[in-house]
Scaffold this motif. Structure first.
Motif, PDB file in Angstrom:
ATOM      1  N   ASN A  58     -26.947 -23.274 -28.532  1.00 50.81           N
ATOM      2  CA  ASN A  58     -25.936 -23.423 -27.751  1.00 50.81           C
ATOM      3  C   ASN A  58     -25.185 -24.888 -27.994  1.00 50.81           C
ATOM      4  OD1 ASN A  58     -28.574 -23.423 -26.319  1.00 50.81           O
ATOM      5  ND2 ASN A  58     -27.309 -24.511 -24.970  1.00 50.81           N
ATOM      6  N   THR A  59     -23.764 -24.997 -27.610  1.00 47.21           N
ATOM      7  CA  THR A  59     -23.022 -26.249 -27.749  1.00 47.21           C
ATOM      8  C   THR A  59     -22.982 -27.014 -26.392  1.00 47.21           C
ATOM      9  OG1 THR A  59     -21.054 -24.966 -27.618  1.00 47.21           O
ATOM     10  CG2 THR A  59     -21.965 -25.852 -29.842  1.00 47.21           C
ATOM     11  N   GLU A  60     -23.401 -25.921 -25.437  1.00 47.29           N
ATOM     12  CA  GLU A  60     -23.281 -26.769 -23.983  1.00 47.29           C
ATOM     13  C   GLU A  60     -24.214 -25.896 -23.032  1.00 47.29           C
ATOM     14  OE1 GLU A  60     -19.116 -26.689 -22.288  1.00 47.29           O
ATOM     15  OE2 GLU A  60     -18.322 -27.070 -24.316  1.00 47.29           O
ATOM     16  N   GLY A  61     -24.672 -26.497 -22.082  1.00 48.80           N
ATOM     17  CA  GLY A  61     -25.641 -25.725 -21.281  1.00 48.80           C
ATOM     18  C   GLY A  61     -26.995 -25.768 -21.674  1.00 48.80           C
ATOM     19  N   GLU A  62     -27.829 -25.085 -20.777  1.00 46.13           N
ATOM     20  CA  GLU A  62     -29.246 -25.087 -21.062  1.00 46.13           C
ATOM     21  C   GLU A  62     -29.728 -23.574 -21.119  1.00 46.13           C
ATOM     22  OE1 GLU A  62     -32.432 -27.980 -19.420  1.00 46.13           O
ATOM     23  OE2 GLU A  62     -31.713 -26.619 -17.638  1.00 46.13           O
ATOM     24  N   VAL A  63     -30.706 -23.244 -21.975  1.00 48.05           N
ATOM     25  CA  VAL A  63     -31.334 -22.000 -22.179  1.00 48.05           C
ATOM     26  C   VAL A  63     -32.858 -22.407 -22.002  1.00 48.05           C
ATOM     27  CG1 VAL A  63     -31.742 -19.717 -23.634  1.00 48.05           C
ATOM     28  CG2 VAL A  63     -29.567 -21.176 -23.430  1.00 48.05           C
ATOM     29  N   PRO A  69     -37.538 -25.233 -22.811  1.00 52.95           N
ATOM     30  CA  PRO A  69     -36.170 -25.253 -23.683  1.00 52.95           C
ATOM     31  C   PRO A  69     -36.251 -24.464 -24.820  1.00 52.95           C
ATOM     32  CG  PRO A  69     -37.077 -27.546 -23.821  1.00 52.95           C
ATOM     33  CD  PRO A  69     -37.735 -26.696 -22.957  1.00 52.95           C
ATOM     34  N   ILE A  70     -35.424 -23.615 -25.169  1.00 53.64           N
ATOM     35  CA  ILE A  70     -35.565 -22.782 -26.535  1.00 53.64           C
ATOM     36  C   ILE A  70     -34.843 -23.590 -27.499  1.00 53.64           C
ATOM     37  CG2 ILE A  70     -34.731 -20.527 -27.635  1.00 53.64           C
ATOM     38  CD1 ILE A  70     -35.049 -19.160 -24.972  1.00 53.64           C
ATOM     39  N   THR A  71     -35.620 -23.914 -28.437  1.00 50.19           N
ATOM     40  CA  THR A  71     -35.186 -24.838 -29.498  1.00 50.19           C
ATOM     41  C   THR A  71     -35.209 -23.945 -30.717  1.00 50.19           C
ATOM     42  OG1 THR A  71     -37.241 -25.933 -29.730  1.00 50.19           O
ATOM     43  CG2 THR A  71     -35.653 -26.840 -28.262  1.00 50.19           C
ATOM     44  N   LYS A  72     -36.128 -22.994 -31.068  1.00 51.28           N
ATOM     45  CA  LYS A  72     -36.372 -22.362 -32.338  1.00 51.28           C
ATOM     46  C   LYS A  72     -37.063 -21.091 -32.024  1.00 51.28           C
ATOM     47  CE  LYS A  72     -40.894 -24.652 -32.728  1.00 51.28           C
ATOM     48  NZ  LYS A  72     -41.687 -25.705 -33.424  1.00 51.28           N
ATOM     49  N   PRO A  73     -37.055 -20.203 -33.108  1.00 50.40           N
ATOM     50  CA  PRO A  73     -37.661 -18.847 -32.942  1.00 50.40           C
ATOM     51  C   PRO A  73     -39.179 -19.022 -32.557  1.00 50.40           C
ATOM     52  CG  PRO A  73     -36.340 -19.043 -35.051  1.00 50.40           C
ATOM     53  CD  PRO A  73     -36.358 -20.374 -34.425  1.00 50.40           C
ATOM     54  N   ALA A  74     -39.689 -18.106 -31.715  1.00 51.37           N
ATOM     55  CA  ALA A  74     -41.229 -18.089 -31.588  1.00 51.37           C
ATOM     56  C   ALA A  74     -41.768 -16.720 -31.346  1.00 51.37           C
ATOM     57  CB  ALA A  74     -41.257 -18.956 -30.184  1.00 51.37           C
ATOM     58  N   PRO A  75     -43.039 -16.632 -31.646  1.00 51.98           N
ATOM     59  CA  PRO A  75     -43.457 -15.080 -31.576  1.00 51.98           C
ATOM     60  C   PRO A  75     -43.392 -14.343 -30.235  1.00 51.98           C
ATOM     61  CG  PRO A  75     -45.210 -16.963 -32.171  1.00 51.98           C
ATOM     62  CD  PRO A  75     -43.769 -17.457 -32.396  1.00 51.98           C
ATOM     63  N   GLU A  76     -43.362 -15.541 -29.330  1.00 54.66           N
ATOM     64  CA  GLU A  76     -43.353 -14.798 -27.932  1.00 54.66           C
ATOM     65  C   GLU A  76     -41.959 -14.254 -27.410  1.00 54.66           C
ATOM     66  OE1 GLU A  76     -42.780 -19.486 -27.027  1.00 54.66           O
ATOM     67  OE2 GLU A  76     -43.800 -18.002 -28.160  1.00 54.66           O
ATOM     68  N   ARG A  77     -41.061 -14.348 -28.360  1.00 53.33           N
ATOM     69  CA  ARG A  77     -39.822 -13.795 -28.413  1.00 53.33           C
ATOM     70  C   ARG A  77     -39.458 -12.956 -29.526  1.00 53.33           C
ATOM     71  NH1 ARG A  77     -36.578 -18.150 -28.831  1.00 53.33           N
ATOM     72  NH2 ARG A  77     -38.404 -19.707 -28.595  1.00 53.33           N
ATOM     73  N   ALA A  78     -39.773 -11.633 -29.529  1.00 53.02           N
ATOM     74  CA  ALA A  78     -39.591 -10.825 -30.730  1.00 53.02           C
ATOM     75  C   ALA A  78     -38.084 -10.365 -30.975  1.00 53.02           C
ATOM     76  CB  ALA A  78     -40.638  -9.877 -30.825  1.00 53.02           C
TER      77      ALA A  78
END
Length: 263
Positions: A58-63, A69-78
C-alpha cells in the motif's frame, strides 16, 4: 480479537496520470470471521486482497495481521485465485502437498494431512490424476485443499468460483461453507456476486467505484449452517435487495463525482 487491521489504506499506481485504486480504506476483521468484499469488476477489491496477501504494498496507511505489519507473503495467509494455478506436471496429491514439501516436512508428516484434506474436498479417488484430467470445479477443489493443508490463519480468496458454471459454483459454495464451518479460518472473499456474498459471509463490505473505499458494512445474521436452500428465503431476499440498493447508490454517487470533475 481482530487479526486483520486495515487503517487509512490507499494505493496509487504511478503513471501519467497516476491511478488511485484505493482511498482511505478502514476495515477490522475478527479472527474466524468470514468477510466478503463486494463490488463490480475493476473497483479495487483484488488490489486490497493482494495487499493483504503481501503481493503488493500500500502507498498510504497501515495493514496489520495478528498485530504485525504485512510486508510480504506468508504461509499463515493462504491465497486461492480465480484460476487454480496448479502445476500441470504434478498429480493432485503432489499439488496439494507442494507447500508442505517447501517447508521441509517429511512425507510421513504431511501425507496423512494431505489425504484427510483430499477426503474433505471429495478428491480421494483422484489423488493420482493430473490437472488436465480434472474439471474446472475439481481443479478449484485442489487449489482450496492446497491452501488449507498449510493450516493458514487466514484464507484470502479472489473470486475463486467466478469461472465456473452456475451449478458447479453452487456446489463449491456449499463445500466452502462446510469447510469453514469445521475449521473457522478467517476468510476474506472477493466477489461481485451478491447471492454468493450473502450466502457465505458473516459481514459484507460494499466497495465504491474506484478509487475504492468501504461504502458500507452489512452484517448478515442468517442462521448457520447455511445451504443453497436459503437463497429463496424472505430474509435472504431482503438482504439482497438492501445490498443492491446500496451498490446502486454508491455507483451513482461515484458517477456524479466523476462528471463533476470532468466539468
Amino acid at each position: 480479537m481482530a487479526n486483520i487491521e486495515i487503517t487509512n489504506v490507499a494505493k496509487t499506481y504511478p503513471g501519467n496520470p497516476p491511478v488511485r485504486a484505493l482511498d482511505n480504506v478502514d476495515l477490522s476483521i475478527r479472527e474466524g470471521e468470514f468477510v466478503a468484499l463486494l463490488g463490480p469488476s475493476g473497483c479495487g477489491k483484488s488490489t486490497l486482497l493482494n495487499i493483504l496477501a503481501g503481493f503488493e504494498a500500500n502507498t498510504e496507511g497501515e495493514v496489520r495481521f495478528d498485530g504485525g505489519p504485512i510486508t510480504k507473503p506468508a504461509p499463515e495467509r493462504a491465497v486461492v485465485f480465480q484460476e487454480a494455478a496448479l502445476f500441470p506436471w504434478l498429480t493432485v496429491f503432489h499439488n496439494v502437498n507442494f507447500g508442505r514439501r517447501l517447508q521441509g516436512s517429511t512425507r510421513m508428516n504431511y501425507e496423512p494431512e494431505v489425504n484427510a484434506m483430499l477426503d474433505m474436498v471429495g478428491l480421494t479417488d483422484f489423488r493420482h490424476a493430473y490437472p488436465s484430467q480434472l474439471s474446472g470445479g475439481m481443479r478449484q477443489r485442489v487449489g482450496i485443499a492446497r491452501a488449507l493443508v498449510m493450516q493458514p490463519r487466514a484464507l484470502l480468496m479472489d473470486e475463486p468460483f467466478g469461472a465456473l458454471d452456475a451449478q458447479t459454483r453452487l456446489t463449491m459454495q456449499e463445500l466452502l461453507l462446510s469447510i469453514w464451518q469445521k475449521h473457522k479460518t478467517t476468510v476474506v472473499f472477493v466477489t461481485h456476486d451478491i447471492d454468493e456474498a450473502v450466502l457465505l459471509a458473516d459481514r459484507i463490505c460494499v466497495m465504491s467505484a474506484r478509487p475504492a473505499h468501504i461504502a458500507r458494512e452489512i452484517d448478515i445474521k442468517l442462521a448457520r449452517p447455511r445451504s443453497i436452500d436459503d437463497l429463496t428465503s424472505p430474509e435472504f431476499v431482503a438482504y439482497k435487495a438492501e445490498i443492491m440498493h446500496e451498490m446502486r447508490h454508491a455507483h451513482a454517487k461515484a458517477a456524479a463525482v466523476t462528471k463533476e470533475a470532468a466539468v
